[in-house]
Write a protein that holds these residues in place. Sequence first.
Motif, PDB file in Angstrom:
ATOM      1  N   UNK A  21       0.864  -1.179   0.000  1.00  0.00           N
ATOM      2  CA  UNK A  21       0.000   0.000   0.000  1.00  0.00           C
ATOM      3  C   UNK A  21       0.900   1.229   0.000  1.00  0.00           C
ATOM      4  N   UNK A  22       0.660   2.138  -0.940  1.00  0.00           N
ATOM      5  CA  UNK A  22       1.518   3.307  -1.122  1.00  0.00           C
ATOM      6  C   UNK A  22       0.721   4.578  -0.859  1.00  0.00           C
ATOM      7  N   UNK A  23       1.310   5.488  -0.085  1.00  0.00           N
ATOM      8  CA  UNK A  23       0.707   6.806   0.133  1.00  0.00           C
ATOM      9  C   UNK A  23       0.799   7.593  -1.177  1.00  0.00           C
ATOM     10  N   UNK A  24      -0.330   7.946  -1.789  1.00  0.00           N
ATOM     11  CA  UNK A  24      -0.256   8.593  -3.105  1.00  0.00           C
ATOM     12  C   UNK A  24       0.246  10.018  -3.085  1.00  0.00           C
ATOM     13  N   UNK A  25       0.315  10.626  -1.904  1.00  0.00           N
ATOM     14  CA  UNK A  25       0.835  11.991  -1.812  1.00  0.00           C
ATOM     15  C   UNK A  25       2.355  12.014  -1.749  1.00  0.00           C
ATOM     16  N   UNK A  68      -9.226  25.535 -20.014  1.00  0.00           N
ATOM     17  CA  UNK A  68      -9.453  26.843 -19.407  1.00  0.00           C
ATOM     18  C   UNK A  68      -8.836  26.945 -18.017  1.00  0.00           C
ATOM     19  N   UNK A  69      -8.564  25.801 -17.396  1.00  0.00           N
ATOM     20  CA  UNK A  69      -7.887  25.772 -16.089  1.00  0.00           C
ATOM     21  C   UNK A  69      -7.247  24.395 -15.943  1.00  0.00           C
ATOM     22  N   UNK A  70      -6.080  24.348 -15.282  1.00  0.00           N
ATOM     23  CA  UNK A  70      -5.429  23.068 -15.028  1.00  0.00           C
ATOM     24  C   UNK A  70      -4.925  22.421 -16.298  1.00  0.00           C
ATOM     25  N   UNK A  71      -5.080  21.084 -16.344  1.00  0.00           N
ATOM     26  CA  UNK A  71      -4.733  20.346 -17.550  1.00  0.00           C
ATOM     27  C   UNK A  71      -3.298  19.908 -17.672  1.00  0.00           C
ATOM     28  N   UNK A  72      -2.466  20.140 -16.652  1.00  0.00           N
ATOM     29  CA  UNK A  72      -1.049  19.772 -16.720  1.00  0.00           C
ATOM     30  C   UNK A  72      -0.631  19.084 -15.434  1.00  0.00           C
ATOM     31  N   UNK A  73       0.099  17.986 -15.551  1.00  0.00           N
ATOM     32  CA  UNK A  73       0.587  17.279 -14.374  1.00  0.00           C
ATOM     33  C   UNK A  73       1.658  18.114 -13.679  1.00  0.00           C
ATOM     34  N   UNK A  74       1.517  18.379 -12.374  1.00  0.00           N
ATOM     35  CA  UNK A  74       2.557  19.137 -11.655  1.00  0.00           C
ATOM     36  C   UNK A  74       3.876  18.386 -11.688  1.00  0.00           C
ATOM     37  N   UNK A  75       4.946  19.105 -11.926  1.00  0.00           N
ATOM     38  CA  UNK A  75       6.259  18.457 -12.048  1.00  0.00           C
ATOM     39  C   UNK A  75       7.172  18.744 -10.872  1.00  0.00           C
ATOM     40  N   UNK A  76       6.723  19.625  -9.958  1.00  0.00           N
ATOM     41  CA  UNK A  76       7.647  20.089  -8.916  1.00  0.00           C
ATOM     42  C   UNK A  76       7.575  19.283  -7.632  1.00  0.00           C
ATOM     43  N   UNK A  77       6.755  18.232  -7.598  1.00  0.00           N
ATOM     44  CA  UNK A  77       6.585  17.532  -6.335  1.00  0.00           C
ATOM     45  C   UNK A  77       6.329  16.053  -6.591  1.00  0.00           C
ATOM     46  N   UNK A  78       6.634  15.194  -5.598  1.00  0.00           N
ATOM     47  CA  UNK A  78       6.238  13.784  -5.719  1.00  0.00           C
ATOM     48  C   UNK A  78       4.731  13.646  -5.521  1.00  0.00           C
ATOM     49  N   UNK A  79       4.218  12.488  -5.778  1.00  0.00           N
ATOM     50  CA  UNK A  79       2.795  12.237  -5.580  1.00  0.00           C
ATOM     51  C   UNK A  79       2.036  12.240  -6.891  1.00  0.00           C
ATOM     52  N   UNK A  80       0.844  11.643  -6.846  1.00  0.00           N
ATOM     53  CA  UNK A  80       0.050  11.452  -8.057  1.00  0.00           C
ATOM     54  C   UNK A  80      -1.008  12.556  -8.190  1.00  0.00           C
ATOM     55  N   UNK A  81      -0.522  13.793  -8.305  1.00  0.00           N
ATOM     56  CA  UNK A  81      -1.415  14.945  -8.301  1.00  0.00           C
ATOM     57  C   UNK A  81      -1.850  15.318  -9.715  1.00  0.00           C
ATOM     58  N   UNK A  82      -3.043  15.920  -9.775  1.00  0.00           N
ATOM     59  CA  UNK A  82      -3.543  16.491 -11.021  1.00  0.00           C
ATOM     60  C   UNK A  82      -4.443  17.659 -10.630  1.00  0.00           C
ATOM     61  N   UNK A  83      -4.303  18.801 -11.292  1.00  0.00           N
ATOM     62  CA  UNK A  83      -5.042  19.994 -10.855  1.00  0.00           C
ATOM     63  C   UNK A  83      -6.503  19.957 -11.276  1.00  0.00           C
TER      64      UNK A  83
END
Length: 483
Positions: free
Chosen positions: A23-27, A349-364
């Motif tokens: 089990x992996x912490x996704x953040x 119109x907003x978001x749409x890009x995977x953040x590259x500056x941090x670990x974790x499975x984030x999406x805006x």
Amino acid sequence: METLQNHIGGRWKEPTGEDVITVVNPATEEAVAHFRAGSPADVDHAVAAARAAQREWAALTVARRVERVHAWADTIAAHTAELAELECREMGKPVGIGRTFVEGAVAGLKAAADQALTYPFSETVTGPGPAGERTDIVRHPLGVTAVITPWNFPVAMVLGALGPLLAAGNTVVVKPSERSPLSTVRLFELADSVGLPPGVLNLVLGDGRTGAALTEHEDVRLVHFTGSVGAGRAVGTATGHRLSRSVLELGGKDPVVIDAGVDPVATAQAVAFGAFINTGQICTSMERIYVHERIADAFVEALVDAAGTFTIGDGLDPATVLGPLVDARQRDTVRRHVEDAVTKGATVRAGGTVPSERPGHFYPATVLTGVDDTMLVMTEETFGPVAPVSVVSSFEEGLARAAASRYGLAATVYTDDPEHIAAAAHLPVGVVWVNQWQGGGPERLYEPARDSGMGATGSRAAYDAATRPAAVHIAAAAPAAAL
């Protein structure tokens, strides 16, 4: 790193499967727990324990069973914060949101169990026969039942299924998602603390193979499954083959239809919540938005502004509104849907890009316009924080496009027109919300339509599914003895 175990017959036991699941912490992408997948032998033992406990559990009075469920619910309520943090660690839900859903799940468990106190487990019906005859309808518990839950609401999904099953006198084997078992394991520890009889509740950890062994088991009389359409079809096939029951709540691609007469700013704020909360990982998330052309510009502008308030971060941080997606696979699905839409002409119109500056499975939080029904984001379940907006020329067009889907879980409509409200009631879905997403009380019952599942659930329908009716016909008198 924590090692998790099965809970069978009131005892914690090491699973016997060969594969180890982490089990992996996704953040943070850090491992937080691991366990061996449950084997068919583990499933056999769990079902046997449930079968052995069922007769004694069913022999208790309804009031006594409800009392036991309430005791467990009260204990869970006292550990709300802890359970919310476990959900955050296993699937990323911000703890503030998590606490709200745990509280709601506890209240729902109590309300569902309380319905057993007025449910007609036994009733007498009359007919046109001779005076003195009667027919009693007695509803018996099914026996051993199974609950298989998804990863997005570990606590709420388990508790939402268990109230009617337990209060009706069934015993249960629970198989949580392998992605988010931590909070479910804790629920079982809390059940131990209130003295639920051994074998009434059993836990088997594992992946889809473990779930298949459970759904195919000949002694399981009902499978309550929440998950994907593909897995739900497999469950339905297995239960149908052995003529047992299944209640299936599967995928959704829920539409929103917004009429010309509503406040575009207030409605946009409501839609942002319905589209982005829990990072869009809700079966009833708002995934298709049809807005009347008369207010479309103002609505989109307000929706873009609202998307900017969904702050990305680790769910343990109180400032976080938008946690991570559960894993890289889910984020890849979201990214693929957005990229497909852009390639086919949609505008971000907003978001749409995977953040590259941090670990974790984030999406805006992402807003798309210029979408059409050739795009994945309008036809397939995205299950992420994406709000695709399509402009329609009339409310009727919005309803027609909302209905044109292979899914039929829920829909939301914003309108003050009584005729439009009446028309919305005919959408081919299980639940229609008008002017408030996620409304409804404990008496609500529904059945998903189309590929979103089958089997009515909620209120008395949940007890109908958890019991088997038998008719006992009693004549006016026994035959007279022969002379």
